[in-house]
Scaffold this motif. Structure first.
Motif, PDB file in Angstrom:
ATOM      1  N   GLU B  10       0.822  -1.211   0.000  1.00  0.00           N
ATOM      2  CA  GLU B  10       0.000   0.000   0.000  1.00  0.00           C
ATOM      3  C   GLU B  10       0.861   1.269   0.000  1.00  0.00           C
ATOM      4  OE1 GLU B  10      -0.387  -2.594   2.059  1.00  0.00           O
ATOM      5  OE2 GLU B  10      -2.029  -3.397   0.845  1.00  0.00           O
ATOM      6  N   ILE B  14       3.906   5.624  -6.923  1.00  0.00           N
ATOM      7  CA  ILE B  14       4.300   5.736  -8.331  1.00  0.00           C
ATOM      8  C   ILE B  14       5.517   6.658  -8.486  1.00  0.00           C
ATOM      9  CG2 ILE B  14       2.595   7.576  -8.762  1.00  0.00           C
ATOM     10  CD1 ILE B  14       3.757   4.924 -11.308  1.00  0.00           C
ATOM     11  N   ARG B  89      -0.670  -3.334  -7.921  1.00  0.00           N
ATOM     12  CA  ARG B  89      -0.838  -1.910  -7.561  1.00  0.00           C
ATOM     13  C   ARG B  89      -0.930  -1.037  -8.821  1.00  0.00           C
ATOM     14  NH1 ARG B  89      -1.640   1.663  -4.364  1.00  0.00           N
ATOM     15  NH2 ARG B  89      -0.295   3.329  -3.571  1.00  0.00           N
ATOM     16  N   PHE B  90      -0.063  -1.302  -9.791  1.00  0.00           N
ATOM     17  CA  PHE B  90      -0.028  -0.495 -11.022  1.00  0.00           C
ATOM     18  C   PHE B  90      -0.019  -1.418 -12.245  1.00  0.00           C
ATOM     19  CE2 PHE B  90       2.496   2.033  -7.850  1.00  0.00           C
ATOM     20  CZ  PHE B  90       1.525   2.990  -7.609  1.00  0.00           C
TER      21      PHE B  90
END
Lengths: 116, 116
Positions: B10, B14, B89-90
């Motif tokens: 978490e 970026i 996450r990305f």
């Protein structure tokens, strides 16, 4: 008129792009240009805490990386994203980065986008 | 055993990832881990001109960004890419970045990957 440097498409480096976008305010500038709009410096939503010289530096880093084009008309600077050139050089990169930004936590985005 | 810090999924930002990958040697480290392998420090193909402290710094930046996991076993450090977590996450980010690296000019890649 100042002679502003813009790298040719061939000279646009992935490392320069990543460095330019590693700073939240600079990423926010790119996000605001992503829909193809051309903005004057005053039209950006940017943190009120940043001084003029800091912002000038941020725009220079973005310009040197090849991400933005600055058109000077009289005393006004108009900034746009070099989207087509970036897309041609690094397909999908901008879209995926903008998507990653969107999925970042609200906390980070709120810190960054706090406007005047 | 040193207690190395790894951010939780978490807390992976970026901006931290982009900054970590804006340096060619660090990007090269990630590329060498992209196939899921776990490497000891000595197993990386890295520029012979970089000193040990510089390389230690590069690994720390990558670890702090959340890109890599370092497992310590005795005096050996084993490094792997946190690929599944980054992907979650990305999505697609790593693939697109690795593709952008591949399309970079041979000149840049040769400068970066010059090995011992």
């Amino acid at each position: 008129m100042k002679n502003l440097h813009h790298p040719s498409r061939e000279d646009i480096s992935i490392f320069g792009i990543l460095y330019a976008l590693s700073e939240p305010v600079r990423f926010s500038i790119i996000e605001q240009l992503a829909n193809g709009t051309e903005l004057t410096c005053g039209a950006f939503k940017l943190p009120s805490t940043k001084g003029k010289s800091t912002m000038t530096h941020h725009f220079k880093v973005l310009r040197d990386s090849g991400l933005i084009f600055t058109r000077v008309d009289g005393r006004e600077h108009y900034t746009s994203l070099r989207r087509a050139e970036i897309e041609e050089r690094f397909p999908q990169l901008l879209d995926i980065l903008l998507q990653a930004w969107q999925t970042s936590t609200e906390d980070v985005r709120e810190q960054t986008l706090r406007v005047v």
